[in-house]
Enzyme design. Structure first.
Site, PDB file in Angstrom:
ATOM      1  N   PRO A  59      -3.998   0.147  18.853  1.00 10.03           N
ATOM      2  CA  PRO A  59      -3.796  -0.197  17.241  1.00 10.03           C
ATOM      3  C   PRO A  59      -3.756   0.954  16.204  1.00 10.03           C
ATOM      4  CG  PRO A  59      -5.860  -0.939  18.142  1.00 10.03           C
ATOM      5  CD  PRO A  59      -5.297  -0.221  19.405  1.00 10.03           C
TER       6      PRO A  59
ATOM      7  N   TYR B 234       4.442   6.367  10.264  1.00 13.20           N
ATOM      8  CA  TYR B 234       3.296   5.298   9.755  1.00 13.20           C
ATOM      9  C   TYR B 234       3.992   4.155   8.998  1.00 13.20           C
ATOM     10  CZ  TYR B 234      -1.163   2.980   8.460  1.00 13.20           C
ATOM     11  OH  TYR B 234      -2.221   2.234   8.374  1.00 13.20           O
TER      12      TYR B 234
ATOM     13  N   LYS C 208       1.013  -0.693  15.046  1.00 13.67           N
ATOM     14  CA  LYS C 208       2.601  -0.737  15.390  1.00 13.67           C
ATOM     15  C   LYS C 208       2.901  -1.862  16.220  1.00 13.67           C
ATOM     16  CE  LYS C 208       3.985   2.911  13.209  1.00 13.67           C
ATOM     17  NZ  LYS C 208       4.812   2.637  12.111  1.00 13.67           N
TER      18      LYS C 208
ATOM     19  N   TYR D  95      -9.066   5.681   7.400  1.00 14.71           N
ATOM     20  CA  TYR D  95      -8.993   5.965   8.910  1.00 14.71           C
ATOM     21  C   TYR D  95     -10.228   7.114   8.914  1.00 14.71           C
ATOM     22  CZ  TYR D  95      -4.963   3.527   9.950  1.00 14.71           C
ATOM     23  OH  TYR D  95      -3.894   2.348  10.181  1.00 14.71           O
TER      24      TYR D  95
ATOM     25  N   HIS E 179       1.057  -1.139  -0.086  1.00 13.31           N
ATOM     26  CA  HIS E 179       0.067  -0.023   0.013  1.00 13.31           C
ATOM     27  C   HIS E 179       0.912   1.262  -0.102  1.00 13.31           C
ATOM     28  CE1 HIS E 179      -4.299  -1.394   1.327  1.00 13.31           C
ATOM     29  NE2 HIS E 179      -3.509  -2.290   0.679  1.00 13.31           N
TER      30      HIS E 179
HETATM   31  P1  RFL Z   1       1.388 -12.287  21.309  1.00 15.92           P
HETATM   32  O1  RFL Z   1       1.092 -12.284  19.821  1.00 15.92           O
HETATM   33  O2  RFL Z   1       0.497 -11.764  22.189  1.00 15.92           O
HETATM   34  O3  RFL Z   1       2.107 -13.673  21.704  1.00 15.92           O
HETATM   35  C1  RFL Z   1       2.342 -13.893  22.984  1.00 15.92           C
HETATM   36  C2  RFL Z   1       2.304 -15.510  23.252  1.00 15.92           C
HETATM   37  O4  RFL Z   1       2.603 -15.843  24.470  1.00 15.92           O
HETATM   38  C3  RFL Z   1       1.535 -16.814  24.924  1.00 15.92           C
HETATM   39  N1  RFL Z   1       1.707 -16.869  26.553  1.00 15.92           N
HETATM   40  C4  RFL Z   1       2.389 -17.803  27.107  1.00 15.92           C
HETATM   41  N2  RFL Z   1       3.087 -18.657  26.731  1.00 15.92           N
HETATM   42  C5  RFL Z   1       3.808 -19.405  27.739  1.00 15.92           C
HETATM   43  N3  RFL Z   1       3.629 -18.931  29.072  1.00 15.92           N
HETATM   44  C6  RFL Z   1       3.000 -17.929  29.521  1.00 15.92           C
HETATM   45  N4  RFL Z   1       2.854 -17.768  30.961  1.00 15.92           N
HETATM   46  C7  RFL Z   1       2.025 -17.280  28.391  1.00 15.92           C
HETATM   47  N5  RFL Z   1       1.326 -16.327  28.372  1.00 15.92           N
HETATM   48  C8  RFL Z   1       1.193 -15.957  27.114  1.00 15.92           C
HETATM   49  C9  RFL Z   1       0.182 -16.439  24.261  1.00 15.92           C
HETATM   50  O5  RFL Z   1      -0.428 -17.682  24.024  1.00 15.92           O
HETATM   51  C10 RFL Z   1       0.836 -15.716  22.940  1.00 15.92           C
HETATM   52  O6  RFL Z   1       0.941 -16.878  21.717  1.00 15.92           O
HETATM   53  O7  RFL Z   1       2.622 -11.266  21.581  1.00 15.92           O
HETATM   54  P2  RFL Z   1       3.927 -10.807  20.638  1.00 15.92           P
HETATM   55  O8  RFL Z   1       4.536 -11.825  20.116  1.00 15.92           O
HETATM   56  O9  RFL Z   1       4.738  -9.467  21.418  1.00 15.92           O
HETATM   57  O10 RFL Z   1       3.142  -9.690  19.482  1.00 15.92           O
HETATM   58  C11 RFL Z   1       2.389  -8.589  19.747  1.00 15.92           C
HETATM   59  C12 RFL Z   1       1.378  -8.648  18.465  1.00 15.92           C
HETATM   60  O11 RFL Z   1       0.525  -9.715  18.910  1.00 15.92           O
HETATM   61  C13 RFL Z   1       0.495  -7.191  18.924  1.00 15.92           C
HETATM   62  O12 RFL Z   1       1.331  -6.238  19.148  1.00 15.92           O
HETATM   63  C14 RFL Z   1      -0.238  -6.887  17.378  1.00 15.92           C
HETATM   64  O13 RFL Z   1      -1.314  -7.791  17.304  1.00 15.92           O
HETATM   65  C15 RFL Z   1      -1.004  -5.468  17.782  1.00 15.92           C
HETATM   66  N6  RFL Z   1      -1.805  -5.187  16.743  1.00 15.92           N
HETATM   67  C16 RFL Z   1      -1.358  -4.545  15.390  1.00 15.92           C
HETATM   68  N7  RFL Z   1      -0.012  -4.499  15.220  1.00 15.92           N
HETATM   69  C17 RFL Z   1       0.630  -3.985  14.150  1.00 15.92           C
HETATM   70  O14 RFL Z   1       1.752  -4.010  14.060  1.00 15.92           O
HETATM   71  N8  RFL Z   1      -0.195  -3.791  13.207  1.00 15.92           N
HETATM   72  C18 RFL Z   1      -1.589  -3.826  13.148  1.00 15.92           C
HETATM   73  O15 RFL Z   1      -2.295  -3.543  12.184  1.00 15.92           O
HETATM   74  C19 RFL Z   1      -2.042  -4.247  14.262  1.00 15.92           C
HETATM   75  N9  RFL Z   1      -3.545  -4.233  14.539  1.00 15.92           N
HETATM   76  C20 RFL Z   1      -3.284  -5.117  16.864  1.00 15.92           C
HETATM   77  C21 RFL Z   1      -3.930  -4.692  15.580  1.00 15.92           C
HETATM   78  C22 RFL Z   1      -3.893  -5.718  17.907  1.00 15.92           C
HETATM   79  C23 RFL Z   1      -5.191  -5.906  17.863  1.00 15.92           C
HETATM   80  N10 RFL Z   1      -5.788  -6.167  19.086  1.00 15.92           N
HETATM   81  C24 RFL Z   1      -6.493  -7.411  19.075  1.00 15.92           C
HETATM   82  C25 RFL Z   1      -5.244  -5.802  20.472  1.00 15.92           C
HETATM   83  C26 RFL Z   1      -5.595  -5.014  15.720  1.00 15.92           C
HETATM   84  C27 RFL Z   1      -6.105  -5.175  16.781  1.00 15.92           C
HETATM   85  C28 RFL Z   1      -7.382  -5.413  17.136  1.00 15.92           C
HETATM   86  C1  PHB Z   2      -5.697  -4.273  10.257  1.00 17.89           C
HETATM   87  O1  PHB Z   2      -5.825  -4.434   9.244  1.00 17.89           O
HETATM   88  O2  PHB Z   2      -6.034  -5.118  11.190  1.00 17.89           O
HETATM   89  C2  PHB Z   2      -5.334  -2.717  10.934  1.00 17.89           C
HETATM   90  C3  PHB Z   2      -4.791  -1.826   9.920  1.00 17.89           C
HETATM   91  C4  PHB Z   2      -4.578  -0.509  10.410  1.00 17.89           C
HETATM   92  C5  PHB Z   2      -4.618  -0.478  11.937  1.00 17.89           C
HETATM   93  C6  PHB Z   2      -5.162  -1.529  12.853  1.00 17.89           C
HETATM   94  C7  PHB Z   2      -5.367  -2.789  12.268  1.00 17.89           C
HETATM   95  O3  PHB Z   2      -4.486   0.779  12.400  1.00 17.89           O
END
Ligand code: RFL
Ligand code: PHB
Length: 389
Positions: free
Chosen positions: A296, A387, A300, A203, A78
């Site tokens: 989110p 971004y 990031k 957005y 994108h």
């Molecule tokens: P994770 O992915 O949460 O993985 C952690 C893992 O640890 C396990 N765990 C354990 N394992 C062993 N012993 C324990 N005591 C444990 N406790 C937990 C869990 O089961 C899990 O598998 O963390 P990690 O690797 O640091 O990754 C971070 C990302 O997952 C997170 O920051 C992103 O998903 C945030 N996020 C976004 N990030 C982006 O860069 N771009 C995006 O577009 C974006 N959109 C989002 C998002 C997060 C969202 N939510 C659901 C909060 C959109 C949403 C809606």
């Molecule tokens: C997504 O596609 O899940 C998404 C995109 C942009 C954001 C957060 C989540 O800022």
């Protein structure tokens, strides 16, 4: 409790999310042995729907690590995003302004690619361990324990990496001082079997609240609505979701409908900023969501997780292979500088785009802020640079 099954490794990693898996892979490339301990089973971890945007720098880290093939094949590049407010649409041409772009590629796919690669390389990932515990991080022999089928397992390591997210054991074992902010709202996110009506992410700032139009593929749309933090999924039947999206994406005073389709995944996630300082204690190091959370709106979280471990892996390797301590000792300080800039960007995007109650002054300032961003090349470039990463 029956016998203890003991194992030894150089780095014990908690969590098989993007942070833990990439760390294990990068360490393997440096010739360092690690074991990943994951609370949940493999199916659950790979089905968990989360992030979608991979920034330029994070994509380069994945490519350089030899795990960017899926991203380059199936990711959607994108070159701009749209800001929609006051019934008008404004494009931020990110690539023209910065020479860089983002890639829309689901976090599940990043996790799948990394898992497959670790397993193909003979990597040790222990799934379905339940929550693991961390011990003795201030001594020379830290360890991780977990129990499966009534058998207690202990992994003794040189170092422990807490990549176990916001609710894991890493944070507790570290005992950092949290600096945090809770926002008074959440995001309702859906995945729908519907061809996106857009080519670039939208957005939208609307007086009823924020909305975001994103995608996963030519057939799957990803959409979000700002909702009160107390709302539950039952409060949002399909029809209400679609009609609210149409209102919030309005153009020229007319509702603007996203393409509808079967909603096959939905969740509500509260918005939160958190940094636990410092990111290390003794032989324990935190990375990813375990160390920090960003709302989110700036897309990031996963990108920060990828960046953290790209710093942590060589620092651990330098210590383990050459006894060179400096980079490991300064991991927290070097990482936090970038983390706080990303916290700032994510907070800024969140406050500019969401509705904060009935505050008329706040609302007017938001619109003025958005007009400044889209009306000035300097402001647009500042947004675009942060971004794309
Ligand atoms: P994770 O992915 O949460 O993985 C952690 C893992 O640890 C396990 N765990 C354990 N394992 C062993 N012993 C324990 N005591 C444990 N406790 C937990 C869990 O089961 C899990 O598998 O963390 P990690 O690797 O640091 O990754 C971070 C990302 O997952 C997170 O920051 C992103 O998903 C945030 N996020 C976004 N990030 C982006 O860069 N771009 C995006 O577009 C974006 N959109 C989002 C998002 C997060 C969202 N939510 C659901 C909060 C959109 C949403 C809606
Ligand atoms: C997504 O596609 O899940 C998404 C995109 C942009 C954001 C957060 C989540 O800022």
């Amino acid at each position: 409790m029956s016998e203890v099954v003991a194992e030894r490794t150089q780095v014990a990693i908690l969590g098989a999310g993007p942070a833990g898996l990439l760390l294990s892979h990068l360490l393997h490339q440096e010739g360092i042995d690690s074991v990943v301990v994951e609370a949940r089973d493999q199916e659950y971890v790979q089905a968990r729907v989360r992030a979608g945007v991979v920034e330029h720098g994070a994509a380069d880290i994945l490519r350089d690590a030899g795990v960017g093939e899926g991203l380059d094949r199936d990711g959607i590049p994108h070159e701009g995003i749209e800001l929609r407010f006051d019934g008008e649409s404004h494009r931020i041409p990110m690539s023209d302004l910065t020479g860089r772009h983002i890639t829309v590629y689901g976090q599940q796919k990043v996790v799948r690619d990394l898992t497959e690669r670790r397993l193909a390389d003979g990597g040790k990932i222990r799934f379905a361990c339940g929550p693991a515990q961390i011990h003795d991080v201030d001594g020379d022999e830290p360890s991780v324990t977990y129990t499966v089928d009534g058998r207690r397992h202990r992994i003794v390591a040189d170092f422990v990496a807490g990549c176990d997210g916001a609710h894991g054991s890493g944070r507790t074992a570290l005992g950092a001082t949290p600096v945090e902010k809770v926002y008074p709202f959440a995001w309702l996110g859906i995945l729908a079997r519907a061809a996106p009506r857009i080519e670039e992410l939208v957005y939208a700032n609307h007086e009823r609240g924020f909305a975001l139009y994103s995608m996963r593929s030519a057939e799957v749309s990803r959409l979000y609505l700002q909702v009160p933090a107390s709302d539950r999924l039952e409060d949002w039947p399909d029809e209400r979701i679609w009609s609210e999206l149409a209102v919030r994406f309005s153009l020229g005073g007319e509702p603007w409908e996203p393409t509808r389709g079967e909603i096959f995944e939905r969740s509500i996630a509260p918005l939160h900023s958190y940094v636990g300082e410092p990111l290390q204690r003794g032989r324990l190091f935190l990375a990813g969501d375990a160390a920090h959370i960003v709302p989110p709106t700036g897309a990031k979280g996963m990108n920060l997780a990828i960046r953290d471990v790209s710093i942590l892996a060589p620092a651990l390797a330098a210590q383990l292979r050459h006894g060179y301590e400096h980079d490991l000792r300064s991991y927290s300080a070097r990482t936090l500088d970038h983390v706080w800039r990303v916290e700032y960007f994510s907070w800024w995007m969140t406050t500019m785009l969401h509705r904060f109650g009935e505050d008329a002054f706040n609302r007017r300032v938001q619109i003025a802020q958005l007009r400044s961003v889209v009306g000035s090349r300097a402001h647009s470039t500042a947004l675009a640079e942060a971004y794309v990463g």
